[in-house]
Design an enzyme around this catalytic site. Sequence first.
Site, short mmCIF file in Angstrom:
data_model
loop_
_atom_site.label_atom_id
_atom_site.label_comp_id
_atom_site.label_asym_id
_atom_site.label_seq_id
_atom_site.Cartn_x
_atom_site.Cartn_y
_atom_site.Cartn_z
N TYR A 25 -36.69 15.01 -63.84
CA TYR A 25 -36.32 14.41 -65.60
C TYR A 25 -35.88 15.44 -66.14
CZ TYR A 25 -37.59 10.19 -63.84
OH TYR A 25 -37.65 8.18 -63.18
N GLU A 59 -29.91 13.97 -59.21
CA GLU A 59 -30.13 14.35 -57.91
C GLU A 59 -28.90 14.15 -56.92
OE1 GLU A 59 -33.14 10.53 -57.95
OE2 GLU A 59 -32.24 10.80 -59.20
N ASP A 95 -27.42 4.66 -63.33
CA ASP A 95 -28.32 5.02 -62.19
C ASP A 95 -27.18 4.64 -61.00
OD1 ASP A 95 -30.09 5.08 -60.77
OD2 ASP A 95 -31.33 3.96 -61.34
N HIS A 106 -36.42 15.31 -57.15
CA HIS A 106 -36.68 13.97 -58.75
C HIS A 106 -36.93 14.40 -60.04
CE1 HIS A 106 -36.41 9.87 -60.66
NE2 HIS A 106 -35.92 9.30 -59.46
N HIS A 149 -36.42 5.19 -51.92
CA HIS A 149 -36.88 6.71 -52.32
C HIS A 149 -38.50 6.58 -51.34
CE1 HIS A 149 -34.84 7.50 -55.81
NE2 HIS A 149 -35.68 7.07 -56.76
N GLN A 173 -26.86 11.34 -57.76
CA GLN A 173 -27.13 10.11 -58.54
C GLN A 173 -27.80 9.93 -59.87
OE1 GLN A 173 -27.82 7.06 -56.81
NE2 GLN A 173 -28.53 6.49 -58.14
N ASN A 231 -32.55 7.05 -52.57
CA ASN A 231 -32.27 6.44 -52.79
C ASN A 231 -32.36 4.55 -52.56
OD1 ASN A 231 -30.52 4.49 -54.46
ND2 ASN A 231 -29.98 6.77 -55.52
N ARG A 232 -32.04 3.50 -52.63
CA ARG A 232 -32.62 2.84 -51.62
C ARG A 232 -31.72 2.35 -50.58
NH1 ARG A 232 -32.06 2.44 -57.43
NH2 ARG A 232 -33.50 2.07 -58.52
#
Length: 360
Positions: A194, A325, A260, A192, A115, A298, A89-90
């Site tokens: 999907y 996540e 998100d 991660h 990431h 997340q 993440n950030r």
Amino acid sequence: MGKVSLLFCFCILVAFRYANGAQELKPEFYELKKGNVSMKFTNWGATIVSLVVPDKSGKPIDVVLGYDTIKEYQTDSTYFGAVVGRVANRIGGGQFKLNGKVYKLPTNDGKNTLHGGPKGYADVLWKVTKYKNSGNAPYIVFTHRSSDGEEGFPGALRVVVTYTLVADGQLSVFMKAKGLDEKISPVSLAQHTYWNLAGHNAGSVLDTQVRIFGQFYTAVDESLVPTGQLLYARGTAYDFTEPELKPVGKRIALLPKGYDINYVLDDFEVGKMRLVAIVEDSRSGVRMELTSDAPGLQFYTGNLINNVKGKGGIVYQAHAGLCMETQWYPDFVNHPTFPQSLVQKGKIYKHHMLFNFTSI
């Protein structure tokens, strides 16, 4: 005698190369099979490429978005199926402060680091150290030595990710990072993938139903970096707390692009596994339960996917898959009130996920 001597020298050379970890690594695909479940991986990013499970009629379906070739994973910008880190993440402003020292990181999401940076763990070649592709509990072990200063982070780490098909329909993902020196470093790894439980080629997940065991979420600014506030999800567009699962698309129009956001998962205790999310799709009849020991999750609905050519020539669009996540909260290293995950020599980071696939 000359041939014997030559062979002896060759064997010594090969032994020397392997003893020093100098064997050549190359990106490859790997497969695990157990019963009616099969998985494919690549060591590029320790990535899940596919997961095939039976639908309600017994037909096998692949529930993971991805690509057909390794080259496509190497040029991917969506993090399809990858392990992301050193910090998932950030990290706001691309920097953090530890023990009085400011560490500046390369940015790859506006002014923020996402990431792990431009060349995080999703974009490195991992070593396969153990691999058993069938039997009672088939597994594959990926390892990566993350050097001191890699993408600006302090301290060297040995990172290990183990995928195991532990029972029919059950996938265990166990992540570990061991500090190799005295430098302190933040660590938060995430898987991660999907997911589209109707099949990777089934289109939108807006009708997929979800429950998340998190009463609160971390509020974010315009660049999706946490402000430090924890907000109550109940009664808002972020509310997936009720026992009756809710469609992803029920309130998605209330959000600018889609989901998100990091959920503050209920009942967090270090090392404690508990149910954190349930996902179901009535089209296939597939149900996924996610258990984890992480404090956050997340929830991302693939908002930025746009004309991405995937497996079998399928073109993925926005909301073609969703991510669940589990992680430590985004930007935790800049928020002392958030649960902290700091590693150095003698301290080991651990993160466990268990995915259970059944029929509705």
